[in-house]
Each structure stands twice: as structure tokens, then as C-alpha cells.
Write an enzyme that holds these catalytic residues in place. Structure first.
Site, PDB file in Angstrom:
ATOM      1  N   LYS A   1       0.735  -1.091   0.148  1.00  0.00           N
ATOM      2  CA  LYS A   1      -0.006   0.143  -0.164  1.00  0.00           C
ATOM      3  C   LYS A   1       0.879   1.330  -0.025  1.00  0.00           C
ATOM      4  CE  LYS A   1      -2.402   3.175   2.474  1.00  0.00           C
ATOM      5  NZ  LYS A   1      -1.933   4.297   1.513  1.00  0.00           N
TER       6      LYS A   1
ATOM      7  N   SER B   1       4.819   7.921   9.864  1.00  0.00           N
ATOM      8  CA  SER B   1       4.939   8.777  11.195  1.00  0.00           C
ATOM      9  C   SER B   1       4.826   8.057  12.264  1.00  0.00           C
ATOM     10  CB  SER B   1       3.804   9.629  10.925  1.00  0.00           C
ATOM     11  OG  SER B   1       2.650   8.935  10.959  1.00  0.00           O
TER      12      SER B   1
ATOM     13  N   GLU C   1       9.846   2.013  10.718  1.00  0.00           N
ATOM     14  CA  GLU C   1      10.880   3.095  10.821  1.00  0.00           C
ATOM     15  C   GLU C   1      10.052   4.375  10.556  1.00  0.00           C
ATOM     16  OE1 GLU C   1      13.919   3.066  10.735  1.00  0.00           O
ATOM     17  OE2 GLU C   1      14.434   1.292  10.776  1.00  0.00           O
TER      18      GLU C   1
ATOM     19  N   CYS D   1      13.384  11.548   6.335  1.00  0.00           N
ATOM     20  CA  CYS D   1      13.542  11.176   8.050  1.00  0.00           C
ATOM     21  C   CYS D   1      15.016  11.451   8.458  1.00  0.00           C
ATOM     22  CB  CYS D   1      12.931   9.665   8.003  1.00  0.00           C
ATOM     23  SG  CYS D   1      13.582   8.516   6.940  1.00  0.00           S
TER      24      CYS D   1
ATOM     25  N   GLU E   1       9.195  16.347  14.969  1.00  0.00           N
ATOM     26  CA  GLU E   1       9.628  16.481  13.490  1.00  0.00           C
ATOM     27  C   GLU E   1       8.738  17.313  12.541  1.00  0.00           C
ATOM     28  OE1 GLU E   1       8.938  12.743  11.097  1.00  0.00           O
ATOM     29  OE2 GLU E   1      11.125  12.844  10.373  1.00  0.00           O
TER      30      GLU E   1
HETATM   31  P1  ADP Z   1       3.009  10.944   6.670  1.00  0.00           P
HETATM   32  O1  ADP Z   1       2.852  11.936   7.645  1.00  0.00           O
HETATM   33  O2  ADP Z   1       4.577  11.020   6.349  1.00  0.00           O
HETATM   34  O3  ADP Z   1       2.250  10.860   5.422  1.00  0.00           O
HETATM   35  P2  ADP Z   1       1.803   8.607   7.778  1.00  0.00           P
HETATM   36  O4  ADP Z   1       2.075   7.653   8.852  1.00  0.00           O
HETATM   37  O5  ADP Z   1       0.408   9.335   7.804  1.00  0.00           O
HETATM   38  O6  ADP Z   1       2.873   9.779   7.583  1.00  0.00           O
HETATM   39  O7  ADP Z   1       1.583   7.584   6.508  1.00  0.00           O
HETATM   40  C1  ADP Z   1       2.609   6.881   6.015  1.00  0.00           C
HETATM   41  C2  ADP Z   1       1.709   5.523   5.468  1.00  0.00           C
HETATM   42  O8  ADP Z   1       0.790   4.931   6.515  1.00  0.00           O
HETATM   43  C3  ADP Z   1       0.978   6.121   4.036  1.00  0.00           C
HETATM   44  O9  ADP Z   1       0.895   4.872   3.322  1.00  0.00           O
HETATM   45  C4  ADP Z   1      -0.437   6.316   4.912  1.00  0.00           C
HETATM   46  O10 ADP Z   1      -1.658   6.114   3.741  1.00  0.00           O
HETATM   47  C5  ADP Z   1      -0.432   4.855   5.799  1.00  0.00           C
HETATM   48  N1  ADP Z   1      -1.391   5.265   7.081  1.00  0.00           N
HETATM   49  C6  ADP Z   1      -2.025   6.317   7.382  1.00  0.00           C
HETATM   50  N2  ADP Z   1      -2.775   6.018   8.262  1.00  0.00           N
HETATM   51  C7  ADP Z   1      -3.022   4.806   8.474  1.00  0.00           C
HETATM   52  C8  ADP Z   1      -3.724   3.681   9.196  1.00  0.00           C
HETATM   53  N3  ADP Z   1      -4.512   4.111  10.321  1.00  0.00           N
HETATM   54  N4  ADP Z   1      -3.430   2.591   9.037  1.00  0.00           N
HETATM   55  C9  ADP Z   1      -2.319   2.031   8.344  1.00  0.00           C
HETATM   56  N5  ADP Z   1      -1.958   2.857   7.557  1.00  0.00           N
HETATM   57  C10 ADP Z   1      -2.046   4.183   7.622  1.00  0.00           C
END
Ligand code: ADP
Length: 480
Positions: A174, A228, A249, A283, A382
Site C-alpha cells: 500500500k 509517522s 521506521e 526522515c 519532526e
Molecule cells: P506521513 O505523515 O509521512 O504521511 P503517515 O504515517 O500518515 O505519514 O503515512 C505513512 C503511510 O501510512 C501512508 O501509506 C499512509 O497512507 C499510511 N497510513 C496512514 N494512516 C494509517 C492507518 N490508520 N493504518 C494504516 N496505514 C496508515
């Protein structure tokens, strides 16, 4: 012009979801690159089922077949790097040379893991009981769920997909919502290289629906996530619930220590590269510049002068050093942190404001804060943008203490000509990766990548160490 649609790849077929979302170029928001499927929970279920049904056969496939597919993928990425790198830059906003460099890096990663297919072996050891032999071997884990961010939209998926496939796992991938084109380019190349149906599945869509559905699945044996801290925590909690493996990570708040005895020109280049290249959206970015007092004023002056020479503009234009931030939300977050820094009493020495370029996009002038303290939010959280803070310290000992005073621990760097301080810093820095007279960002692909503290959970990525996550050990006893 025909509309470009990005679809899911499930069981070897490209399948569009019912709804799509436009993919906008952050350098020019009037440029709609295409429309990406916004998948539902049922699409994730289909992808997981497909990966499961392909798992047994792929885990027993020949190493020559796996090698050839990964090698071909690397070859195609290399041959098409200029074209793919330009699309990556158009979609994500890093500059064209950075985009091309990222595609070349992905090619090197595929070539490395093509070699790893041929190097996988085990150990045959005598038992403590006479007449018995013990074989220690490694097997595929099964179905791995890969969830990736937008900032390295080809390289990060590459460094998860390549080792997963090399060691015989099947994949549900994904990518981040903002980068469907980059993900699709990579997955199509792998598909065209001859991967059997179901071995690699991609589901496009939101984290809240697609990502969450992956976490809710009890059919995924291992999760590898980059993103994140907050989402990472959810991934870890879900993995514990389903007793799946997990590798995370997450963020960084990386320090670059600059000592009085450094080569000033080199230190400024390390800071500019580490803090601002790729628009600071790494990062491993150096967001805290910890400078000893003997060189502080000279360093700030030289860095500010260098920032004045940087050209912020459209990612695909010649001569641009810094592209736009990736999205409106990211730009707003950067500007909000800049306001917070000013409110906290930091001096905004350079930049930190929206910039006009030849096209409407999410441009921010590289921001340099001075007179900051490590306790400020801008030095603890961050930001993920072109923003760095100078923290003035008395000596090396204070620099080291401030460098380590962070919830994160991904990379840490030092610029010094002293062997004593460099050696001490390599030993004492609470970070997964340490750089001496080098930017904190920019790593090799054949050695481990990963952090400590809130930056990481689980085993290392990249190089041969990736095997620890993507394989499971078996110990077999045999009496002759
Ligand atoms: P960023 O702030 O860098 O976008 P995220 O952690 O929000 O960091 O996103 C990193 C990945 O995690 C993306 O592919 C995002 O779609 C996915 N993601 C965000 N929320 C969820 C969740 N609740 N469950 C699983 N994956 C998620």
C-alpha cells in the site's frame, strides 16, 4: 489527452476501484497527473487472499527465477531512470536530478537483492548428541504487508519489495496516497518482469481505509512500515494483536554537530545538503544544527549566505535546487511550525515564507532559525520540511548531550577534524546511523538502515541484514 488512471494490481490483474482521486503536481497545482483508485476494504481482502494463495508456490520457487525477475527489474529501472525520475519529481516535488538518482538507487537495490537470492544458505552443524546433525535454515515468512510514505516513493517500496520477494514472500503493498504514479511505475515493471500472479499485489487508497484494513487483517504474517510515529504505533499495536512480525521506521530529529575545529566549507555543505535538499522531506534530515560557540557566528553567516544562493522552484526546471513541499497540508504544517518557532522566541534568520515560482505550487523558502534551545517544540518534533535550527553550545560535551536529548534516534552527524571527538561521537551518539564529516542524510544500500528510540521498532532494513525480518529460522535435527 487520454486520462491516466492508476489501478490496483490484484492476482496479476489491473483492477480499478469505483472511486478515484486526482494526483496533483505540487510544483503546479493546475497539472493533474492522473486519477488514482481509492480502494475499499474488499479490495484489500482480495489482495490478501491473492497473496495467500500464491505464497506456498512462490516460497518454493527456484532462486534463479527470483534472481532473474529482480535483475530484470533493476535493469529496466536503470534504463528508464531519466523518464521515471522525471515522473517521480513531477509527482513528489523533489528535483529532477534527485528523482533520477532515486530511481537509480532503486535499481541498485534490485540488483543487490537479485544477488542475495543466489547467496541464501544455511548452516549444517553437529549436534551435542553423537550421530545427529542439525540444519539451521531460513524460510519465507509468508504474506508481508508493506505500507510506505510519499517522500521516497520508489526507493522505499524498492527496499521493502525486493528483499520480501528475494526470500520467497508474497506481498500486499500500500503506497502513500500522494504518489500513485511512482508506485504504479515500479509495480508494473515488476509485473512485466514475469512475477507469477498474486506474488505482488498493490492496493491504492487512503491510510484510514486501505492501511487500516491491512492492519485489521489476520492473514498478514509480517508488516513493514515507514511513516509517522503515530501511525507506526497503530501498526505495532495491530501486529501484536495478530501476532505478526513488525518492522517500523519512523521519524527523526537528527542532529548535525559542528565543532570549532571543523572545515567550515564542508560543514556548511553538510548542513545545506542534510537540512534542505529534497525540500527537507527526509526522515534523515539534519533539523538540529548544534554549533560550538567558537565557530557559531562564522557558521551562521556562511550558511545564511549559502541559503541565499539556493534556487527554489518547479521540480522539473533546470537549475532548481529545492522543489516544492509535497502538498498543501505539508506546506501548512511547515508554516505552522515556523510560527511556533517565532512564538517560542527563536529568531527566523532566513526564509520560512511561501515563495512564488513560475507556476502555482507549494513553495517554501528554506528556513533557518537561530538562537534556539533544544527544549523548543521546533527542536523536539519532526517538521518534515525545509526548516533547520541552530543550537549554540559551549563545547563538545554539551553538543553530545544536546544531540542525544531527543525522543528520536535515526541519524546523527558531526563535523570535526578531531579523531578524538569523531571516535567518541561514533560511540556515544544514540542513533542507528552516525556520520562523520558527511550529511546526516544519504546512505548506502548494502549496509543496514535504521534508527533507535522512537525512530524504529524491529530489525534493520537494507543490505543482507534485511534477511532477519523477511525470513524465519528453522532448526532441523536428523539422526543418520
Ligand atoms: P506521513 O505523515 O509521512 O504521511 P503517515 O504515517 O500518515 O505519514 O503515512 C505513512 C503511510 O501510512 C501512508 O501509506 C499512509 O497512507 C499510511 N497510513 C496512514 N494512516 C494509517 C492507518 N490508520 N493504518 C494504516 N496505514 C496508515
Amino acid at each position: 489527452m487520454a486520462t491516466i488512471e492508476y489501478s490496483n494490481l490484484i492476482n496479476g490483474e489491473w483492477r480499478a476501484a469505483d472511486h478515484t482521486q486526482p494526483n496533483i503536481n505540487p510544483s503546479d497545482i493546475n497539472d493533474v497527473i492522473g486519477y488514482a483508485s481509492q480502494s475499499e476494504v474488499s479490495d484489500v481482502a482480495a489482495a490478501v487472499a491473492s497473496a495467500q494463495s500464491a505464497a506456498r508456490k512462490w516460497s518454493r520457487s527456484g532462486i534463479q527465477q527470483r534472481h532473474d525477475i529482480l535483475k530484470t527489474t533493476g535493469d529496466v529501472l536503470l534504463a528508464r531512470a531519466p523518464e521515471l525520475g522525471a515522473m517521480l519529481a513531477r509527482e513528489e516535488g523533489k528535483t529532477r536530478p534527485e528523482g533520477i538518482g532515486e530511481v537509480r538507487r532503486a535499481a541498485q537495490i534490485f540488483h543487490f537483492y537479485a544477488g542475495e537470492c543466489l547467496r541464501s544458505g544455511g548452516e549444517l552443524v553437529p549436534s551435542v548428541r553423537p550421530g545427529i546433525n542439525v540444519a539451521v535454515t531460513r524460510e519465507a515468512v509468508g504474506v508481508v504487508g508493506l505500507i510506505t510514505p510519499w517522500n521516497f516513493p520508489i526507493a522505499i517500496p524498492a527496499w521493502k519489495i525486493a528483499p520480501a520477494l528475494a526470500w520467497g514472500n508474497t506481498v500486499v503493498f500500500k503506497p502513500a496516497e500522494l504518489v500513485p504514479a511512482s508506485a504504479t511505475m515500479l509495480v508494473s515493471i515488476l509485473h512485466d518482469a514475469g512475477l507469477p500472479h498474486g506474488v505482488l499485489n498493490m492496493v491504492l487508497g487512503s491510510g484510514a481505509i486501505v492501511g487500516q484494513a491491512m492492519l485489521d487483517s489476520d492473514q498478514i504474517d509480517a508488516y513493514s512500515f515507514t511513516g509517522s510515529l503515530n501511525t507506526g504505533r497503530r501498526v505495532a499495536a495491530a501486529a501484536v494483536e495478530s501476532l505478526s512480525r513488525v518492522q517500523l521506521e519512523m521519524g527523526g530529529k537528527n542532529a548535525l554537530v559542528i565543532l570549532d575545529d571543523c572545515d567550515l566549507t564542508l560543514a556548511v555543505e553538510c548542513a545545506v545538503n542534510g537540512a534542505y535538499f529534497s525540500t527537507g522531506q527526509r526522515c534523515t534530515a539534519s533539523s538540529r544544527l548544534i554549533v560550538t560557540e567558537g565557530i557559531h557566528d562564522q557558521f551562521v553567516e556562511a550558511l545564511a549566505a549559502r541559503l541565499d544562493t539556493l534556487n527554489v522552484g518547479h521540480a522539473l526546471d533546470e537549475g532548481v535546487d529545492i522543489g516544492p513541499t509535497v502538498s498543501e497540508a505539508q506546506m501548512e504544517q511547515d508554516l505552522a511550525y515556523i510560527r511556533i518557532g517565532v512564538e517560542e522566541g527563536a529568531v527566523l534568520h532566513r526564509g520560512g515564507r511561501p515563495v512564488q515560482a513560475r507556476s502555482p505550487g507549494y513553495y517554501v523558502a528554506p528556513a533557518l532559525f537561530t538562537q534556539t534551545s533544544n527544549a523548543m517544540r521546533i527542536n523536539q518534533e519532526e517538521i518534515f520540511g525545509p526548516v533547520a535550527s541552530v543550537i549554540r553550545v559551549r563545547n563538545y560535551e554539551e553538543a553530545l548531550a544536546v544531540s542525544n536529548d531527543s525522543a528520536f534516534g535515526l541519524t546523527a552527524g558531526i563535523c570535526t577534524s578531531s579523531l578524538k571527538y569523531a571516535s567518541d561521537f561514533k560511540r556515544e551518539a544514540e542513533a542507528g546511523m552516525v556520520m562523520v564529516n558527511l550529511p546526516t542524510a544519504g546512505v548506502d544500500y548494502h549496509v543496514p538502515f535504521g534508527g533507535r528510540k522512537a525512530s524504529n521498532l524491529g530489525p534493520r532494513e537494507q543490505g543482507s541484514h534485511a534477511r532477519d525480518f523477511y525470513t524465519v529460522v528453522k532448526t532441523a535435527y536428523e539422526q543418520a
